[in-house]
Design a protein around this motif. Structure first.
Motif, mmCIF file in Angstrom:
data_model
loop_
_atom_site.group_PDB
_atom_site.id
_atom_site.type_symbol
_atom_site.label_atom_id
_atom_site.label_comp_id
_atom_site.label_asym_id
_atom_site.label_seq_id
_atom_site.Cartn_x
_atom_site.Cartn_y
_atom_site.Cartn_z
ATOM 1 N N PRO A 98 1.063 -1.389 0.208
ATOM 2 C CA PRO A 98 -0.006 0.115 -0.039
ATOM 3 C C PRO A 98 0.895 1.249 -0.098
ATOM 4 O O PRO A 98 2.159 1.214 0.589
ATOM 5 C CB PRO A 98 -0.659 -0.206 1.450
ATOM 6 C CG PRO A 98 -0.641 -1.404 1.759
ATOM 7 C CD PRO A 98 0.634 -2.192 1.254
ATOM 8 N N ALA A 99 0.447 2.253 -0.535
ATOM 9 C CA ALA A 99 1.331 3.320 -0.771
ATOM 10 C C ALA A 99 1.950 3.936 0.435
ATOM 11 O O ALA A 99 3.097 4.444 0.395
ATOM 12 C CB ALA A 99 0.075 4.662 -1.280
ATOM 13 N N ARG A 100 1.085 4.016 1.412
ATOM 14 C CA ARG A 100 1.810 4.692 2.858
ATOM 15 C C ARG A 100 2.910 3.877 3.376
ATOM 16 O O ARG A 100 4.056 4.300 3.574
ATOM 17 C CB ARG A 100 0.793 4.817 3.734
ATOM 18 C CG ARG A 100 1.084 5.631 5.248
ATOM 19 C CD ARG A 100 1.450 6.983 5.099
ATOM 20 N NE ARG A 100 0.481 7.856 5.048
ATOM 21 C CZ ARG A 100 0.727 9.155 4.634
ATOM 22 N NH1 ARG A 100 1.649 9.729 4.194
ATOM 23 N NH2 ARG A 100 -0.545 9.740 4.931
ATOM 24 N N LEU B 225 8.620 2.699 3.988
ATOM 25 C CA LEU B 225 9.749 1.823 3.784
ATOM 26 C C LEU B 225 10.941 2.422 2.744
ATOM 27 O O LEU B 225 12.082 2.214 2.917
ATOM 28 C CB LEU B 225 9.401 0.524 3.366
ATOM 29 C CG LEU B 225 8.812 -0.486 4.367
ATOM 30 C CD1 LEU B 225 8.264 -1.832 3.791
ATOM 31 C CD2 LEU B 225 10.031 -0.894 4.977
ATOM 32 N N GLN B 226 10.481 2.964 1.854
ATOM 33 C CA GLN B 226 11.405 3.651 0.733
ATOM 34 C C GLN B 226 12.047 4.602 1.623
ATOM 35 O O GLN B 226 13.357 4.478 1.460
ATOM 36 C CB GLN B 226 10.611 4.281 -0.421
ATOM 37 C CG GLN B 226 11.565 4.963 -1.493
ATOM 38 C CD GLN B 226 12.245 4.078 -2.061
ATOM 39 O OE1 GLN B 226 11.998 3.013 -2.726
ATOM 40 N NE2 GLN B 226 13.405 4.507 -2.652
ATOM 41 N N MET C 272 3.231 13.335 9.035
ATOM 42 C CA MET C 272 2.796 12.012 9.931
ATOM 43 C C MET C 272 3.511 12.261 11.353
ATOM 44 O O MET C 272 4.426 12.803 11.354
ATOM 45 C CB MET C 272 3.166 10.721 9.393
ATOM 46 C CG MET C 272 2.713 10.407 7.963
ATOM 47 S SD MET C 272 3.463 8.819 7.156
ATOM 48 C CE MET C 272 2.752 7.637 8.408
ATOM 49 N N SER C 273 2.983 11.433 12.409
ATOM 50 C CA SER C 273 3.273 11.612 13.557
ATOM 51 C C SER C 273 4.607 10.504 13.506
ATOM 52 O O SER C 273 4.322 9.562 12.716
ATOM 53 C CB SER C 273 2.234 11.121 14.687
ATOM 54 O OG SER C 273 2.042 9.822 14.475
ATOM 55 N N GLU C 274 5.456 10.432 14.473
ATOM 56 C CA GLU C 274 6.484 9.434 14.581
ATOM 57 C C GLU C 274 5.880 8.345 14.796
ATOM 58 O O GLU C 274 6.222 7.078 14.271
ATOM 59 C CB GLU C 274 7.591 9.784 15.330
ATOM 60 C CG GLU C 274 8.410 11.162 15.167
ATOM 61 C CD GLU C 274 9.377 11.418 16.171
ATOM 62 O OE1 GLU C 274 9.812 10.449 16.988
ATOM 63 O OE2 GLU C 274 9.967 12.593 16.100
ATOM 64 N N GLY C 275 4.719 8.073 15.508
ATOM 65 C CA GLY C 275 4.414 6.572 16.240
ATOM 66 C C GLY C 275 3.519 6.420 14.529
ATOM 67 O O GLY C 275 3.720 4.840 14.464
ATOM 68 N N ARG D 265 6.393 4.617 12.596
ATOM 69 C CA ARG D 265 6.535 3.228 13.062
ATOM 70 C C ARG D 265 5.826 2.188 12.643
ATOM 71 O O ARG D 265 6.019 1.223 12.413
ATOM 72 C CB ARG D 265 6.707 3.502 14.556
ATOM 73 C CG ARG D 265 8.003 4.266 15.109
ATOM 74 C CD ARG D 265 8.363 4.177 16.438
ATOM 75 N NE ARG D 265 9.475 5.049 16.983
ATOM 76 C CZ ARG D 265 9.454 6.160 17.260
ATOM 77 N NH1 ARG D 265 8.214 6.739 17.346
ATOM 78 N NH2 ARG D 265 10.489 6.903 17.686
ATOM 79 N N VAL D 266 4.456 2.791 13.067
ATOM 80 C CA VAL D 266 3.259 1.737 12.666
ATOM 81 C C VAL D 266 3.414 1.276 11.332
ATOM 82 O O VAL D 266 3.297 0.136 10.690
ATOM 83 C CB VAL D 266 2.047 2.118 12.983
ATOM 84 C CG1 VAL D 266 0.835 1.122 12.391
ATOM 85 C CG2 VAL D 266 1.782 2.240 14.457
ATOM 86 N N ALA D 267 3.550 2.240 10.173
ATOM 87 C CA ALA D 267 3.415 2.053 8.882
ATOM 88 C C ALA D 267 4.979 1.153 8.550
ATOM 89 O O ALA D 267 4.720 0.081 7.433
ATOM 90 C CB ALA D 267 3.550 3.160 8.016
ATOM 91 N N LEU D 268 5.787 1.389 9.036
ATOM 92 C CA LEU D 268 7.123 0.776 8.872
ATOM 93 C C LEU D 268 6.894 -0.742 9.341
ATOM 94 O O LEU D 268 7.535 -1.801 8.861
ATOM 95 C CB LEU D 268 8.203 1.394 9.714
ATOM 96 C CG LEU D 268 9.515 0.615 9.605
ATOM 97 C CD1 LEU D 268 10.149 0.544 8.161
ATOM 98 C CD2 LEU D 268 10.725 1.323 10.766
ATOM 99 N N HIS D 269 6.333 -0.964 10.596
ATOM 100 C CA HIS D 269 6.220 -2.326 11.131
ATOM 101 C C HIS D 269 5.252 -3.119 10.099
ATOM 102 O O HIS D 269 5.446 -4.190 9.661
ATOM 103 C CB HIS D 269 5.723 -2.344 12.345
ATOM 104 C CG HIS D 269 5.233 -3.322 13.040
ATOM 105 N ND1 HIS D 269 6.109 -4.588 13.294
ATOM 106 C CD2 HIS D 269 4.072 -4.260 13.224
ATOM 107 C CE1 HIS D 269 5.555 -5.496 13.980
ATOM 108 N NE2 HIS D 269 4.515 -5.395 13.863
ATOM 109 N N ARG D 270 4.198 -2.509 9.683
ATOM 110 C CA ARG D 270 3.204 -3.122 9.037
ATOM 111 C C ARG D 270 3.768 -3.396 7.514
ATOM 112 O O ARG D 270 3.774 -4.369 6.778
ATOM 113 C CB ARG D 270 1.970 -2.369 8.704
ATOM 114 C CG ARG D 270 1.140 -2.183 9.944
ATOM 115 C CD ARG D 270 -0.198 -1.567 9.943
ATOM 116 N NE ARG D 270 -1.054 -1.654 11.132
ATOM 117 C CZ ARG D 270 -1.801 -0.699 11.370
ATOM 118 N NH1 ARG D 270 -2.140 0.329 10.534
ATOM 119 N NH2 ARG D 270 -2.729 -0.919 12.627
#
Length: 181
Positions: free
Chosen positions: A132-134, A139-140, A158-161, A164-169
């Motif tokens: 997904p785009a986000r 990740l990029q 975005m918030s830092e949290g 982190r969530v988008a990175l983890h997902r």
């Protein structure tokens, strides 16, 4: 040996009865024995013997604080050495078990660092496009462009949290896809 233990028992009985001089003589008599025992215990455990003084002080403090628990009809030495053993064990537990081995002699036989596995850039891009785009953008930014979480958060408003969530997902998503192949 038996005379020494009898002397210590007599001094402790006098100390319990309020004889401060006997108490000081007792402490002076037991300290070198405790110091030697602490050094032996540390050496047996592979620890530096120069740390024994801290253990001796812990033992003497425990003897002072717990002297009212000593049974005056029993010999003093076994009570003292039980405290000493427990304080040594406590000190060793606090330090953890550390064994130091000099590896200089084994330098030629140790394997070198494994070569890093490289992934073709096209495959990385293809995997990122499947996200997904986000998640892809985060990740990029972090994994490919080496941006920090803070910089990525500012870049995408975005918030830092949330970053982190988008990175983890995104990482979880990629892992699941790669395992499925």
């Amino acid at each position: 040996m038996r005379e020494r233990e009898d002397e210590w028992t007599g001094l402790m009985r006098s100390a319990i009865s309020g004889d401060d001089a006997a108490y000081h003589r007792l402490l002076r008599a037991v300290t070198p024995v405790l110091r030697a025992a602490a050094r032996r215990g540390l050496t047996r455990a592979g620890q530096p013997a120069d740390q024994s003084e801290d253990i001796v002080q812990d033992i003497l403090l425990a003897v002072h604080l717990k002297r009212h628990t000593w049974d005056a009809s029993a010999p003093f030495a076994p009570w003292l050495f039980a405290i000493a053993r427990n304080k040594l064990i406590d000190a060793l537990r606090r330090r953890g078990r550390r064994v130091f081995v000099n590896i200089d002699d084994f330098a030629e036989t140790l394997p070198g660092e494994p070569a890093a596995e490289t992934v073709p850039a096209g495959e990385v891009e293809a995997q990122l496009k499947s996200l997904p785009a986000r998640q892809r953008d985060v990740l990029q930014s972090i994994a490919v462009d080496s941006a920090s979480i803070q910089d990525t958060a500012k870049k995408f408003a975005m918030s830092e949290g949330a970053v982190r969530v988008a990175l983890h997902r995104g990482l979880a998503n990629l892992t699941a896809r790669l395992r499925g192949q």
